[in-house]
Structure formats: C-alpha cells, structure tokens
Design a protein around this motif. Sequence first.
Motif, short mmCIF file in Angstrom:
data_model
loop_
_atom_site.label_atom_id
_atom_site.label_comp_id
_atom_site.label_asym_id
_atom_site.label_seq_id
_atom_site.Cartn_x
_atom_site.Cartn_y
_atom_site.Cartn_z
N ARG A 1 -33.68 -38.05 -11.72
CA ARG A 1 -33.65 -39.19 -10.81
C ARG A 1 -35.08 -39.57 -10.38
NH1 ARG A 1 -35.02 -41.24 -6.52
NH2 ARG A 1 -33.83 -41.76 -4.66
N TYR A 2 -35.91 -38.53 -10.10
CA TYR A 2 -37.29 -38.80 -9.70
C TYR A 2 -38.14 -39.17 -10.90
CZ TYR A 2 -36.02 -37.15 -5.14
OH TYR A 2 -35.41 -37.04 -3.93
N LEU A 3 -37.90 -38.48 -12.02
CA LEU A 3 -38.71 -38.72 -13.21
C LEU A 3 -38.55 -40.16 -13.70
CD1 LEU A 3 -40.55 -37.13 -15.09
CD2 LEU A 3 -38.61 -36.78 -16.59
N LEU A 4 -37.29 -40.64 -13.69
CA LEU A 4 -37.02 -41.98 -14.21
C LEU A 4 -37.00 -43.03 -13.11
CD1 LEU A 4 -34.09 -41.11 -16.64
CD2 LEU A 4 -36.51 -41.33 -17.18
N ASP A 5 -37.18 -42.55 -11.87
CA ASP A 5 -37.10 -43.46 -10.73
C ASP A 5 -35.75 -44.21 -10.76
OD1 ASP A 5 -37.90 -44.62 -8.47
OD2 ASP A 5 -39.38 -45.98 -9.35
N ALA A 6 -34.67 -43.44 -10.95
CA ALA A 6 -33.35 -44.05 -11.14
C ALA A 6 -32.33 -43.46 -10.17
CB ALA A 6 -32.90 -43.83 -12.58
N PRO A 7 -32.35 -43.94 -8.89
CA PRO A 7 -31.40 -43.38 -7.91
C PRO A 7 -29.94 -43.57 -8.31
CG PRO A 7 -32.60 -45.26 -7.01
CD PRO A 7 -33.23 -44.95 -8.33
N ARG A 8 -29.69 -44.51 -9.24
CA ARG A 8 -28.30 -44.78 -9.64
C ARG A 8 -27.63 -43.59 -10.31
NH1 ARG A 8 -27.44 -50.51 -12.30
NH2 ARG A 8 -28.34 -51.80 -10.68
N ILE A 9 -28.44 -42.66 -10.85
CA ILE A 9 -27.81 -41.54 -11.57
C ILE A 9 -27.37 -40.42 -10.62
CG2 ILE A 9 -29.09 -42.06 -13.69
CD1 ILE A 9 -30.71 -39.51 -13.21
N VAL A 10 -27.74 -40.51 -9.33
CA VAL A 10 -27.42 -39.43 -8.40
C VAL A 10 -25.91 -39.08 -8.35
CG1 VAL A 10 -27.48 -38.74 -5.95
CG2 VAL A 10 -29.50 -39.71 -7.04
N PRO A 11 -25.00 -40.08 -8.31
CA PRO A 11 -23.57 -39.71 -8.25
C PRO A 11 -23.10 -38.90 -9.46
CG PRO A 11 -23.89 -42.06 -7.80
CD PRO A 11 -25.20 -41.53 -8.26
N LEU A 12 -23.87 -38.93 -10.55
CA LEU A 12 -23.45 -38.17 -11.74
C LEU A 12 -23.52 -36.66 -11.49
CD1 LEU A 12 -25.09 -40.12 -14.70
CD2 LEU A 12 -22.93 -40.52 -13.54
N VAL B 1 -39.18 -33.85 -23.28
CA VAL B 1 -38.71 -34.61 -22.10
C VAL B 1 -39.91 -35.13 -21.31
CG1 VAL B 1 -37.51 -34.39 -19.87
CG2 VAL B 1 -36.47 -33.44 -21.95
N ALA B 2 -40.93 -34.26 -21.16
CA ALA B 2 -42.13 -34.69 -20.42
C ALA B 2 -42.76 -35.89 -21.10
CB ALA B 2 -43.12 -33.53 -20.33
N LEU B 3 -42.92 -35.81 -22.42
CA LEU B 3 -43.60 -36.90 -23.15
C LEU B 3 -42.76 -38.18 -23.18
CD1 LEU B 3 -45.17 -34.89 -26.10
CD2 LEU B 3 -46.36 -35.93 -24.16
N ALA B 4 -41.43 -37.99 -23.23
CA ALA B 4 -40.56 -39.18 -23.32
C ALA B 4 -40.36 -39.83 -21.95
CB ALA B 4 -39.20 -38.78 -23.90
N SER B 5 -40.79 -39.13 -20.89
CA SER B 5 -40.45 -39.64 -19.55
C SER B 5 -41.08 -41.01 -19.27
CB SER B 5 -40.85 -38.63 -18.48
OG SER B 5 -42.24 -38.47 -18.49
N TRP B 6 -42.34 -41.21 -19.74
CA TRP B 6 -43.00 -42.48 -19.41
C TRP B 6 -42.30 -43.67 -20.06
CZ3 TRP B 6 -45.71 -46.58 -21.49
CH2 TRP B 6 -46.32 -47.41 -20.53
N PRO B 7 -42.09 -43.66 -21.43
CA PRO B 7 -41.35 -44.80 -22.01
C PRO B 7 -39.94 -44.93 -21.43
CG PRO B 7 -41.81 -43.13 -23.68
CD PRO B 7 -42.56 -42.74 -22.47
N ALA B 8 -39.30 -43.78 -21.13
CA ALA B 8 -37.93 -43.85 -20.60
C ALA B 8 -37.93 -44.54 -19.23
CB ALA B 8 -37.34 -42.45 -20.48
N LYS B 9 -38.95 -44.24 -18.43
CA LYS B 9 -39.05 -44.84 -17.10
C LYS B 9 -39.18 -46.37 -17.21
CE LYS B 9 -41.48 -43.89 -12.82
NZ LYS B 9 -42.43 -43.01 -12.20
N GLN B 10 -40.01 -46.79 -18.19
CA GLN B 10 -40.18 -48.25 -18.40
C GLN B 10 -38.85 -48.89 -18.79
OE1 GLN B 10 -43.24 -49.35 -17.65
NE2 GLN B 10 -43.60 -47.17 -17.29
N LEU B 11 -38.10 -48.17 -19.66
CA LEU B 11 -36.83 -48.71 -20.14
C LEU B 11 -35.83 -48.84 -18.98
CD1 LEU B 11 -35.46 -49.45 -22.89
CD2 LEU B 11 -34.39 -47.21 -22.79
N VAL B 12 -35.76 -47.75 -18.17
CA VAL B 12 -34.81 -47.77 -17.04
C VAL B 12 -35.19 -48.91 -16.09
CG1 VAL B 12 -34.02 -46.51 -15.00
CG2 VAL B 12 -34.20 -45.34 -17.19
N ALA B 13 -36.50 -49.08 -15.86
CA ALA B 13 -36.94 -50.14 -14.95
C ALA B 13 -36.52 -51.51 -15.50
CB ALA B 13 -38.45 -50.07 -14.78
N LYS B 14 -36.59 -51.66 -16.83
CA LYS B 14 -36.21 -52.94 -17.46
C LYS B 14 -34.71 -53.17 -17.34
CE LYS B 14 -39.23 -54.64 -20.98
NZ LYS B 14 -39.70 -54.34 -22.29
N LEU B 15 -33.94 -52.07 -17.56
CA LEU B 15 -32.48 -52.21 -17.55
C LEU B 15 -31.93 -52.39 -16.15
CD1 LEU B 15 -31.42 -49.53 -20.20
CD2 LEU B 15 -31.44 -51.99 -20.44
#
Length: 296
Positions: free
Chosen positions: A73-84, A263-277
């Motif tokens: 949740r912090y890595l991707l800056d995606a609070p939406r995944i918390v209920p999971l 996971v560490a290396l993929a976190s940056w592009p993944a964060k950009q993707l989540v932000a876009k989505l």
Amino acid sequence: MQLATLLPWTDRQGRTVPLKAMAFSLILLPGLLYAWWWWHGDLIGRPLDEVIDATGDWALRFFILSLLITPLRYLLDAPRIVPLRRMVGVAAVAYALIHLGLYATDQQWNLATVALEIIRRTYLTIGFIVVLGLVVLGVTSTDGWIRRLGSRWKRLHRLVFILIPLGLLHYFIQSKADVSQPVLWSGFFIWLGLWRLLPAIRRSWLPALLALAPLTGLLTAAIEYLWYATATNIPAMRVFLANLDVTFGPRPAVWVAIIAAAVALASWPAKQLVAKLTPAPVRRPRPARARAPQEG
Ligand code: HEM
C-alpha cells in the motif's frame, strides 16, 4: 444492514468493487481447481491426502501474503488495496478450517481419534494452536471488533508474528527430508517481517528495499541450515553452500532474494502505473462566497 454489504466483493454501500471481486476470485481459484481435479479423478496419489496438503499450503500462503498488503500500500501509494488485507486473512482462516475438516474426514469424523492425534503428535498440536489463533484473528477482524478493542486490536493482531512461525514449523516437521517449500515460505515471511521493521519513511526507499534482498536470502539460508543441522542427519553445511551453485536452478533462499530484489526494482514503474489507473479525484472549484452586504 443490507445483504449486499456483507458480500466479500462489495464496499460499505453494497457496490461491487472490481479490485475486491478480482482478489476474491483469485482466492477461490485454488480451492475450486482442487475440487475440480478431485471430482474428475485428476489427482495423482490418494486424492484426500493431496487435498489436505493443498489446503494446508494455501492456508499458510494466504496467511503470509496477508502481510504483503500494508507494505505494498505504501510502496505503490495505493490505499485502495487496504481492504484486501482482511480478505486475504479471512481466506487463510477458511482454508485452514477446510484443511482441519478434511483431516477429520480422513479420520471418518471420529472426533475422539482426531483429538487424541492432536494431543499425541507435536506437529498436529502446533497446527491446532494455529487454527485456534487464526479463528480468533478472523472473528476479531470485523469493523465492530476493531472499534470495540480499540488500541488492543493492533496488539492482538500482532499474534500473526507468532502464529505464522508456528504454521511454518508444522510445515517443516511434516515435510521430513525435503524442506524446500517451507524454507521458501519462511523466506517470504522473513522478507515481509524485515520490510515492516524498516522505519516508516524508508519503507518505499529503493536502496533499503534492495538491501533487504541479500539479507533475506542469507537469513533464509540460515533457517535452512539450522533445520538440517538440528533435525536431520543431512550435512547442513553442504546444503548451505549449495546456495552458491545454481547448476540445478536457484535454491529457495536464492529465489527469495531474487523476488525481493525484483519487487524493489519493479516498484517504481508499478507506482506510475497505479497512479495512472487510479487518478486523484478532480477537485471542483469552490463556489465563490456571497459577500456580506456592506453596511452603508
Ligand atoms: C488441528 C489443525 C491441523 C491439523 C490436524 C493438520 C493436519 C495436517 C496433516 C495431516 C497434514 C499432512 C501431513 C502429511 O502429508 O504427512 C498437514 C500438512 C500441512 N499443513 Fe496442516 N494441520 C492443521 C493445521 C494447519 C494450519 C493452521 C496450517 C496453516 C496455517 C497448516 C498448514 C499445513 C501445511 C502447509 C502442510 C503441508 C502441505 C504439503 O506438504 O504440501 N496446517 N496438516
């Protein structure tokens, strides 16, 4: 309370949340697949044994994966995944109860035998303690219990850091000579535990995440060494050194290190993707306040 709000894939207003629906389907998938294979006679060996093992595997996997949600949740800056997190935790409880139910089926539901076996065999006693703990965590995971327990809720739910190692011990003991899988999952547990130990501001800092990879690998290899040195006659040092040789593919400790680094290396592009989505909500300009009439 509306029935729709109780469904695992809905929000508090009873609306379907696609992310929850997808996670729920993925959680059901292993159970459905094994039911299908069992029904069609596609399981090799004794089907009941196969399904007991599979439900045990998935109970432990979901239990460990429930620890992944908060750091992600912090890595991707995606609070939406918390209920999971709650959903994955409840999945662990469900698979563990099915696992126990199937074991009882194997004993023809002779509950006296089941109880006696649980008392007599150390790995079953340990498994039973984990089931009890999981049920307590599952029952207290509702909004009502979170409110009722207040700050004690967090303390209670720290039990996972005792229950998961016990679940892993249950796995190690029944695995006999080949402990690759329990070692692998111990590695994931160590990785997630270390990640949570990082200071909050460093939890999504790339150098810290990359440093976790070799450290996790080393600790995982150490767990494997300790198991072979204390519980078997297999030369533990040879197994430890085998981690340096990838002729037959990477060993579990090396896999864990590779996945942690990936996971560490993929976190940056993944964060950009989540932000876009999930674009930030558009702020509407506030209507200008009506001016108070000037006193003349
Ligand atoms: C009273 C509770 C439990 C009983 C009676 C029980 C029983 C068993 C049995 C009979 C096996 C198979 C042993 C063999 O193949 O020789 C097994 C394996 C296993 N159990 Fe449990 N178990 C319990 C609780 C749990 C819990 C709570 C978890 C996880 C959270 C768990 C995870 C596993 C795993 C991962 C395996 C190994 C599966 C494999 O080899 O692929 N068990 N358990």
